[in-house]
Design a protein around this motif. Structure first.
Motif, PDB file in Angstrom:
ATOM      1  N   THR A 152       0.733  -1.142  -0.178  1.00  0.00           N
ATOM      2  CA  THR A 152       0.030   0.060   0.232  1.00  0.00           C
ATOM      3  C   THR A 152       1.040   1.298   0.259  1.00  0.00           C
ATOM      4  O   THR A 152       1.907   1.332   0.680  1.00  0.00           O
ATOM      5  N   ASN A 153       0.347   2.143  -0.642  1.00  0.00           N
ATOM      6  CA  ASN A 153       1.053   3.665  -0.809  1.00  0.00           C
ATOM      7  C   ASN A 153       0.803   4.291   0.505  1.00  0.00           C
ATOM      8  O   ASN A 153       0.177   5.504   0.317  1.00  0.00           O
ATOM      9  N   TRP A 154       0.981   3.867   1.632  1.00  0.00           N
ATOM     10  CA  TRP A 154       0.495   4.370   2.886  1.00  0.00           C
ATOM     11  C   TRP A 154       1.546   4.200   4.120  1.00  0.00           C
ATOM     12  O   TRP A 154       1.897   2.890   4.202  1.00  0.00           O
ATOM     13  N   PRO A 157       5.936   1.915   3.789  1.00  0.00           N
ATOM     14  CA  PRO A 157       6.437   1.820   2.477  1.00  0.00           C
ATOM     15  C   PRO A 157       6.832   2.951   1.699  1.00  0.00           C
ATOM     16  O   PRO A 157       7.364   3.020   0.857  1.00  0.00           O
ATOM     17  N   THR A 158       5.917   4.201   2.105  1.00  0.00           N
ATOM     18  CA  THR A 158       6.154   5.287   1.282  1.00  0.00           C
ATOM     19  C   THR A 158       7.623   5.820   1.406  1.00  0.00           C
ATOM     20  O   THR A 158       8.028   6.738   0.387  1.00  0.00           O
ATOM     21  N   LEU A 203       9.128   2.729  -1.322  1.00  0.00           N
ATOM     22  CA  LEU A 203       8.486   2.343  -2.302  1.00  0.00           C
ATOM     23  C   LEU A 203       7.990   3.513  -3.411  1.00  0.00           C
ATOM     24  O   LEU A 203       7.364   4.412  -3.064  1.00  0.00           O
ATOM     25  N   THR A 204       8.225   3.209  -4.965  1.00  0.00           N
ATOM     26  CA  THR A 204       7.928   4.266  -5.739  1.00  0.00           C
ATOM     27  C   THR A 204       7.284   3.333  -6.836  1.00  0.00           C
ATOM     28  O   THR A 204       7.557   2.336  -6.994  1.00  0.00           O
ATOM     29  N   GLU A 205       6.519   4.106  -7.795  1.00  0.00           N
ATOM     30  CA  GLU A 205       6.091   3.169  -9.303  1.00  0.00           C
ATOM     31  C   GLU A 205       7.461   2.949 -10.088  1.00  0.00           C
ATOM     32  O   GLU A 205       7.212   2.109 -10.909  1.00  0.00           O
ATOM     33  N   TYR A 239       5.156  -1.472  -6.808  1.00  0.00           N
ATOM     34  CA  TYR A 239       3.688  -1.233  -7.209  1.00  0.00           C
ATOM     35  C   TYR A 239       3.037  -0.776  -5.976  1.00  0.00           C
ATOM     36  O   TYR A 239       2.607  -1.325  -5.184  1.00  0.00           O
ATOM     37  N   PRO A 240       2.949   0.640  -5.893  1.00  0.00           N
ATOM     38  CA  PRO A 240       2.460   1.161  -4.591  1.00  0.00           C
ATOM     39  C   PRO A 240       0.811   0.842  -4.982  1.00  0.00           C
ATOM     40  O   PRO A 240       0.311   1.398  -5.941  1.00  0.00           O
ATOM     41  N   SER A 286      14.384  -2.041  -8.076  1.00  0.00           N
ATOM     42  CA  SER A 286      14.073  -1.970  -6.806  1.00  0.00           C
ATOM     43  C   SER A 286      15.405  -2.275  -6.168  1.00  0.00           C
ATOM     44  O   SER A 286      15.553  -1.638  -4.766  1.00  0.00           O
TER      45      SER A 286
END
Length: 77
Positions: A10-12, A15-16, A19-21, A25-26, A72
């Motif tokens: 999750t993009n929350w 992980p933010t 984690l990027t596009e 996979y956010p 990654s």
């Protein structure tokens, strides 16, 4: 990520930070209240949007050559 595999998260919250596009996979989400039986009134958790569950899983499983795993590792090393 350290193994060069794509991360699906999750993009929350935590992980933010990494984690990027470009390196994974956010996933989009909505915040929902916890059920009353958990006795944590006012707390929220993340619910992944249903469409995102299908599209990201499909990409990763059926088209691994398009998975964003390679970049990654560079994020962490």
């Amino acid at each position: 990520m350290a193994m060069g595999l794509p991360v699906i998260a999750t993009n929350w919250s935590g992980p933010t930070a990494f984690l990027t596009e470009e390196n994974g996979y956010p996933l989009g989400y909505t915040l929902v209240e916890l059920p009353d039986e958990m006795r944590l009134s006012g707390h929220l958790w993340v619910s992944v949007l249903p469409r995102q569950r299908i599209s990201t899983g499909s990409l990763s499983a059926h088209r691994p050559h398009q998975a964003a795993g390679h970049p990654s590792r560079a994020t962490l090393v």
